[in-house]
Motif scaffolding. Structure first.
Motif, short mmCIF file in Angstrom:
data_model
loop_
_atom_site.label_atom_id
_atom_site.label_comp_id
_atom_site.label_asym_id
_atom_site.label_seq_id
_atom_site.Cartn_x
_atom_site.Cartn_y
_atom_site.Cartn_z
N PRO A 1 0.81 -1.22 0.00
CA PRO A 1 0.00 0.00 0.00
C PRO A 1 0.84 1.27 0.00
O PRO A 1 0.35 2.34 -0.40
N ILE A 2 2.10 1.19 0.45
CA ILE A 2 2.99 2.34 0.41
C ILE A 2 3.86 2.30 -0.84
O ILE A 2 4.05 3.30 -1.53
N GLY A 3 4.38 1.12 -1.17
CA GLY A 3 5.32 0.98 -2.28
C GLY A 3 4.70 1.24 -3.64
O GLY A 3 5.29 1.90 -4.49
N ALA A 4 3.49 0.71 -3.88
CA ALA A 4 2.86 0.87 -5.19
C ALA A 4 2.57 2.33 -5.53
O ALA A 4 2.82 2.76 -6.66
N PRO A 5 2.03 3.14 -4.61
CA PRO A 5 1.84 4.56 -4.92
C PRO A 5 3.16 5.28 -5.23
O PRO A 5 3.20 6.18 -6.08
N ILE A 6 4.24 4.90 -4.55
CA ILE A 6 5.55 5.51 -4.83
C ILE A 6 5.95 5.22 -6.27
O ILE A 6 6.43 6.10 -7.00
N VAL A 7 5.76 3.97 -6.70
CA VAL A 7 6.09 3.59 -8.07
C VAL A 7 5.23 4.37 -9.07
O VAL A 7 5.74 4.88 -10.08
N ALA A 8 3.94 4.48 -8.79
CA ALA A 8 3.03 5.20 -9.70
C ALA A 8 3.38 6.68 -9.78
O ALA A 8 3.34 7.28 -10.87
N VAL A 9 3.73 7.29 -8.66
CA VAL A 9 4.11 8.70 -8.66
C VAL A 9 5.41 8.91 -9.42
O VAL A 9 5.59 9.90 -10.14
N THR A 10 6.35 7.96 -9.30
CA THR A 10 7.60 8.02 -10.04
C THR A 10 7.33 8.07 -11.55
O THR A 10 7.90 8.88 -12.28
N ALA A 11 6.45 7.18 -12.02
CA ALA A 11 6.08 7.16 -13.44
C ALA A 11 5.45 8.49 -13.85
O ALA A 11 5.77 9.04 -14.91
N SER A 12 4.56 8.99 -13.01
CA SER A 12 3.87 10.25 -13.33
C SER A 12 4.84 11.41 -13.43
O SER A 12 4.69 12.29 -14.28
N HIS A 13 5.85 11.42 -12.57
CA HIS A 13 6.83 12.51 -12.58
C HIS A 13 7.62 12.55 -13.88
O HIS A 13 7.93 13.63 -14.40
N TYR A 14 7.97 11.37 -14.41
CA TYR A 14 8.71 11.33 -15.67
C TYR A 14 7.90 11.95 -16.81
O TYR A 14 8.43 12.69 -17.64
N VAL A 15 6.62 11.63 -16.85
CA VAL A 15 5.75 12.18 -17.89
C VAL A 15 5.49 13.66 -17.62
O VAL A 15 5.43 14.48 -18.56
N LEU B 1 20.02 7.38 -17.79
CA LEU B 1 19.48 6.64 -18.94
C LEU B 1 18.99 7.60 -20.01
O LEU B 1 19.21 7.39 -21.21
N SER B 2 18.33 8.67 -19.58
CA SER B 2 17.86 9.68 -20.52
C SER B 2 19.03 10.34 -21.23
O SER B 2 18.99 10.55 -22.45
N VAL B 3 20.08 10.67 -20.48
CA VAL B 3 21.28 11.29 -21.06
C VAL B 3 21.89 10.36 -22.11
O VAL B 3 22.26 10.80 -23.21
N GLY C 1 14.24 11.78 -24.58
CA GLY C 1 13.52 12.06 -23.34
C GLY C 1 12.16 11.41 -23.33
O GLY C 1 11.70 10.89 -22.30
N TRP C 2 11.48 11.44 -24.48
CA TRP C 2 10.18 10.78 -24.59
C TRP C 2 10.32 9.25 -24.47
O TRP C 2 9.49 8.60 -23.84
N ILE C 3 11.37 8.72 -25.07
CA ILE C 3 11.59 7.27 -25.00
C ILE C 3 11.75 6.82 -23.55
O ILE C 3 11.16 5.83 -23.11
N VAL C 4 12.56 7.58 -22.80
CA VAL C 4 12.79 7.22 -21.40
C VAL C 4 11.51 7.40 -20.58
O VAL C 4 11.23 6.60 -19.69
N SER C 5 10.72 8.42 -20.87
CA SER C 5 9.47 8.63 -20.14
C SER C 5 8.49 7.48 -20.37
O SER C 5 7.84 7.00 -19.44
#
Length: 423
Positions: free
Chosen positions: A104-118, A261-263, A274-278
């Protein structure tokens, strides 16, 4: 009968070898592949590749331990079932709650990480970031309502795309690689390599998650071990290749390490990199969330079957036979955690320490169980002891977050004593 379980459940056997491999890879390759190679290279220089090689080899015993336990004792209880078989119900339930309260704590962290990249590319507001994270989690929960047959097919496609993108990133970086980037080899001393090895451990956590799905494996005695070996080799090669090319192209340092990785991708593809990495980040985080939500909903089901979780945790969908009670519990927790993050009451860096500690405690419990349950297997015994020494040795270095599993254990003991007195 071989491969008996501790529960009689309605969970269908739908996961073939490719699905199992995809779930393992999705569980292990998390956001670490986006962040850690550059950070490790900055800490230890080119010598960091030795730490990657060392950890890639060292986690094999851990993966093998979990694979062998899944093959011999397939159960939706996963690691908690193995601990229960080895040390009794009290400790089995404790480990089950460790894992359940990690997700319940780890999954939201993962989802927020993905959202931040986009969000960086689309210039989203903080509100949009958390709404997108909620959408990611909601989509994964919905997939799991329809069953692992649907979720595992999606996982197979997503993981295939992740692997393809990482391979393309490595190959595209080859023309920019230079031997000169490997000197000096250990600019910060050899102790820094040891410190990096501890950091890299987080990139290889995930083998325990898929054990909770082992009851739904097709021919678990054969496919559990095959699945873990195939996925361990693929994961190790991907991580090492990305880390090696990060150093070879010097795509780190000067504020670039957390986006190495983006660099590296932009060396060949320019801004489109940058889009590929996102997109890669989104795929990786969806795959990891899928694996852990699938596993956590089933441990909730298993704990309800044991009578140590609320009865509604064990409710199955009338049509699909999926653990909707556990999924409902997770959904409520996700909403609360995303709300807390959105309000700024705690940041990701601090929050992530808590699930890290409970995952570590889950591993230690699984390794202890492996020592006892795999004692008649030479390779299983060696793998379990090696894993136990590594995880036990690293646990004290978690700091204050190491107390989180102890608090959970204390609350469970108090609850158990209260129930005993009440009866």
């Amino acid at each position: 009968m071989k491969n008996s379980t501790s529960h009689t459940s309605g969970l269908a056997k739908t996961l073939s070898l490719p699905h199992i491999v995809a779930l393992y890879i999705g569980a292990v390759i998390g956001s670490g592949v986006l962040l850690i190679p550059g950070m490790a290279a900055e800490m230890a220089g080119p010598a960091s590749v030795l730490a990657w090689l060392f950890m890639a080899i060292l986690v094999l015993p851990m993966a093998i331990t979990m694979g062998l336990l899944s093959a011999r004792h397939p159960s939706s209880g996963g690691v908690s079932t193995y601990v229960r078989m080895a040390f009794g119900d009290r400790y089995g339930n404790m480990v089950g709650w460790f894992f359940l309260l990690s997700v319940p704590i780890g999954a939201p962290i993962v989802a927020v990480t993905a959202s931040h990249y986009v969000a960086v590319l689309l210039q989203w507001s903080q509100l949009q970031v958390y709404l997108a994270a909620g959408l990611i989690l909601g989509s994964v929960v919905l997939m799991n309502v329809f069953g692992l047959k649907v979720a595992s097919r999606v996982q197979t496609v997503v993981v295939s795309l992740i692997v393809a993108i990482l391979v393309i990133a490595v190959l595209a970086a080859l023309p920019h690689a230079s031997a000169s980037h490997f000197t000096p080899f250990a600019p910060n001393g050899w102790l820094s390599v040891v410190q990096v090895a501890g950091l890299l451990f987080w990139c290889f956590i995930g083998w325990e998650a898929v054990t909770h799905l082992s009851e739904e494996f097709v021919d678990p005695e054969k496919n559990a071990v095959r699945g873990v070996l195939w996925s361990a080799c693929i994961v190790a090669l991907l991580y090492f290749a990305v880390a090696l090319m990060t150093v070879a192209t010097h795509s780190y340092g000067e504020g670039r390490s957390e986006a190495s990785l983006s660099v590296m991708v932009q060396l060949s593809f320019g801004p489109i990199g940058g889009w590929i990495v996102s997109v890669t980040a989104l795929f990786i985080c969806v795959a990891a969330a899928n694996a852990y939500i699938s596993a956590a909903s089933r441990i909730a089901y298993a704990l309800a079957q044991e009578g140590t979780a609320p009865r509604w945790f064990g409710r199955l969908h009338s049509k699909y036979g999926t653990p909707v009670g556990g999924l409902l519990f997770l959904s409520i927790c996700f909403f609360i955690v995303l709300f807390v993050l959105a309000m700024g009451w705690i940041d990701l860096a601090r929050l992530i320490q808590f699930p890290n500690a409970t995952f570590f405690a889950t591993y230690i419990g699984g390794c202890l169980a492996g020592v006892r349950l795999l004692k008649n297997s030479r390779y299983g015994r060696i793998a379990a002891w090696t894993s136990l020494i590594v995880t036990g040795g690293l646990y004290p270095f978690l700091g204050w977050s190491a107390l989180y599993p102890l608090v959970i254990a204390g609350v469970l003991l108090i609850w158990e004593n209260w129930q005993r007195k009440a009866s």
